[in-house]
Design a protein around this motif. Structure first.
Motif, PDB file in Angstrom:
ATOM      1  N   LYS A  63      49.530-161.772  -9.587  1.00 46.17           N
ATOM      2  CA  LYS A  63      48.322-162.592  -9.597  1.00 46.17           C
ATOM      3  C   LYS A  63      48.378-163.654  -8.508  1.00 46.17           C
ATOM      4  CE  LYS A  63      47.095-161.922 -14.397  1.00 46.17           C
ATOM      5  NZ  LYS A  63      46.880-162.542 -15.698  1.00 46.17           N
ATOM      6  N   LYS A  64      49.583-164.019  -8.087  1.00 44.67           N
ATOM      7  CA  LYS A  64      49.726-165.005  -7.008  1.00 44.67           C
ATOM      8  C   LYS A  64      49.053-164.497  -5.748  1.00 44.67           C
ATOM      9  CE  LYS A  64      54.088-165.313  -6.882  1.00 44.67           C
ATOM     10  NZ  LYS A  64      55.456-165.613  -6.505  1.00 44.67           N
ATOM     11  N   LYS A  65      49.180-163.217  -5.454  1.00 47.10           N
ATOM     12  CA  LYS A  65      48.577-162.651  -4.263  1.00 47.10           C
ATOM     13  C   LYS A  65      47.072-162.735  -4.337  1.00 47.10           C
ATOM     14  CE  LYS A  65      52.210-159.513  -2.900  1.00 47.10           C
ATOM     15  NZ  LYS A  65      52.578-158.163  -2.562  1.00 47.10           N
ATOM     16  N   GLU A 115      55.619-164.171 -17.999  1.00 41.12           N
ATOM     17  CA  GLU A 115      54.289-164.440 -18.549  1.00 41.12           C
ATOM     18  C   GLU A 115      53.508-163.144 -18.726  1.00 41.12           C
ATOM     19  OE1 GLU A 115      53.075-167.302 -19.801  1.00 41.12           O
ATOM     20  OE2 GLU A 115      55.066-168.120 -19.405  1.00 41.12           O
ATOM     21  N   GLU A 116      53.582-162.256 -17.745  1.00 45.30           N
ATOM     22  CA  GLU A 116      52.884-160.977 -17.834  1.00 45.30           C
ATOM     23  C   GLU A 116      53.462-160.106 -18.951  1.00 45.30           C
ATOM     24  OE1 GLU A 116      50.122-159.979 -16.541  1.00 45.30           O
ATOM     25  OE2 GLU A 116      49.917-161.738 -15.293  1.00 45.30           O
ATOM     26  N   ILE A 117      54.769-160.139 -19.130  1.00 40.74           N
ATOM     27  CA  ILE A 117      55.402-159.358 -20.196  1.00 40.74           C
ATOM     28  C   ILE A 117      54.931-159.865 -21.552  1.00 40.74           C
ATOM     29  CG2 ILE A 117      57.598-158.875 -21.348  1.00 40.74           C
ATOM     30  CD1 ILE A 117      58.848-158.675 -18.525  1.00 40.74           C
ATOM     31  N   LYS A 118      54.822-161.189 -21.706  1.00 38.96           N
ATOM     32  CA  LYS A 118      54.342-161.743 -22.971  1.00 38.96           C
ATOM     33  C   LYS A 118      52.937-161.247 -23.283  1.00 38.96           C
ATOM     34  CE  LYS A 118      55.916-166.131 -22.056  1.00 38.96           C
ATOM     35  NZ  LYS A 118      55.861-167.587 -22.212  1.00 38.96           N
ATOM     36  N   VAL A 119      52.054-161.333 -22.312  1.00 37.40           N
ATOM     37  CA  VAL A 119      50.665-160.887 -22.493  1.00 37.40           C
ATOM     38  C   VAL A 119      50.631-159.388 -22.754  1.00 37.40           C
ATOM     39  CG1 VAL A 119      48.442-160.606 -21.326  1.00 37.40           C
ATOM     40  CG2 VAL A 119      49.691-162.766 -21.130  1.00 37.40           C
ATOM     41  N   TRP A 120      51.395-158.644 -21.993  1.00 43.02           N
ATOM     42  CA  TRP A 120      51.454-157.186 -22.103  1.00 43.02           C
ATOM     43  C   TRP A 120      51.914-156.761 -23.495  1.00 43.02           C
ATOM     44  CZ3 TRP A 120      56.441-154.476 -21.308  1.00 43.02           C
ATOM     45  CH2 TRP A 120      56.305-153.085 -21.280  1.00 43.02           C
ATOM     46  N   LYS A 168      68.054-161.470 -11.936  1.00 43.13           N
ATOM     47  CA  LYS A 168      68.740-162.542 -11.213  1.00 43.13           C
ATOM     48  C   LYS A 168      68.302-162.607  -9.750  1.00 43.13           C
ATOM     49  CE  LYS A 168      73.351-164.225 -10.158  1.00 43.13           C
ATOM     50  NZ  LYS A 168      74.784-163.936 -10.204  1.00 43.13           N
ATOM     51  N   SER A 169      67.943-161.468  -9.184  1.00 41.05           N
ATOM     52  CA  SER A 169      67.580-161.439  -7.769  1.00 41.05           C
ATOM     53  C   SER A 169      66.120-161.817  -7.504  1.00 41.05           C
ATOM     54  CB  SER A 169      67.884-160.065  -7.175  1.00 41.05           C
ATOM     55  OG  SER A 169      67.101-159.077  -7.794  1.00 41.05           O
ATOM     56  N   LEU A 170      65.313-161.985  -8.561  1.00 44.59           N
ATOM     57  CA  LEU A 170      63.924-162.402  -8.376  1.00 44.59           C
ATOM     58  C   LEU A 170      63.852-163.897  -8.081  1.00 44.59           C
ATOM     59  CD1 LEU A 170      62.098-160.571 -11.298  1.00 44.59           C
ATOM     60  CD2 LEU A 170      61.752-160.166  -8.869  1.00 44.59           C
ATOM     61  N   SER A 171      62.851-164.293  -7.324  1.00 48.82           N
ATOM     62  CA  SER A 171      62.639-165.721  -7.100  1.00 48.82           C
ATOM     63  C   SER A 171      62.160-166.348  -8.401  1.00 48.82           C
ATOM     64  CB  SER A 171      61.583-165.931  -6.010  1.00 48.82           C
ATOM     65  OG  SER A 171      60.305-165.550  -6.489  1.00 48.82           O
ATOM     66  N   TYR A 172      62.259-167.662  -8.491  1.00 51.07           N
ATOM     67  CA  TYR A 172      61.843-168.354  -9.704  1.00 51.07           C
ATOM     68  C   TYR A 172      60.371-168.099 -10.006  1.00 51.07           C
ATOM     69  CZ  TYR A 172      60.706-171.961 -13.054  1.00 51.07           C
ATOM     70  OH  TYR A 172      60.248-172.613 -14.170  1.00 51.07           O
ATOM     71  N   ASP A 173      59.520-168.161  -8.998  1.00 51.13           N
ATOM     72  CA  ASP A 173      58.092-167.943  -9.199  1.00 51.13           C
ATOM     73  C   ASP A 173      57.802-166.528  -9.689  1.00 51.13           C
ATOM     74  OD1 ASP A 173      57.419-170.520  -8.460  1.00 51.13           O
ATOM     75  OD2 ASP A 173      57.119-169.976  -6.350  1.00 51.13           O
ATOM     76  N   ASP A 174      58.453-165.529  -9.077  1.00 48.80           N
ATOM     77  CA  ASP A 174      58.257-164.141  -9.494  1.00 48.80           C
ATOM     78  C   ASP A 174      58.781-163.923 -10.910  1.00 48.80           C
ATOM     79  OD1 ASP A 174      57.023-163.411  -7.159  1.00 48.80           O
ATOM     80  OD2 ASP A 174      58.777-162.423  -6.294  1.00 48.80           O
TER      81      ASP A 174
END
Length: 72
Positions: A58-60, A37-42, A25-31
Motif C-alpha cells: 500500500k506504500k507504493k 498489518e496486512e496479515i491481521k486484516v487477511w 529478519k531481512s525485511l525493513s521495519y516499514d515492510d
C-alpha cells in the motif's frame, strides 16, 4: 542476491502459507510493519484464503497518489 521486500514475503506466503524467521529478519521495519498489518486484516476478514492477501504494498499506492497530486 537481491534484497527481500514486502512483495517477496507476500508471494512466499501465497505459495507456501508460511514465512521463515530469517526472511522476516531481512525485511525493513516499514515492510515488516505493513506485512503484519496486512496479515491481521487477511486473517480476520479473508479467513486466511491465500488469494485474498494483497499482492502489492500500500506504500507504493500512496507514493503514486502523491506523485499524481504534485503533477496536477
Amino acid at each position: 542476491m537481491s534484497e527481500y521486500k514486502y512483495e517477496d514475503a507476500v508471494k512466499q506466503l501465497q505459495e507456501s502459507g508460511a514465512i521463515g524467521l530469517q526472511d522476516l529478519k531481512s525485511l525493513s521495519y516499514d515492510d515488516l510493519n505493513e506485512l503484519f498489518e496486512e496479515i491481521k486484516v487477511w486473517c480476520l476478514y479473508a479467513n486466511g484464503k491465500l488469494d485474498k492477501l494483497p499482492k502489492e504494498s500500500k506504500k507504493k499506492d500512496k507514493k503514486k497518489d502523491k506523485k499524481k497530486d504534485k503533477k496536477d
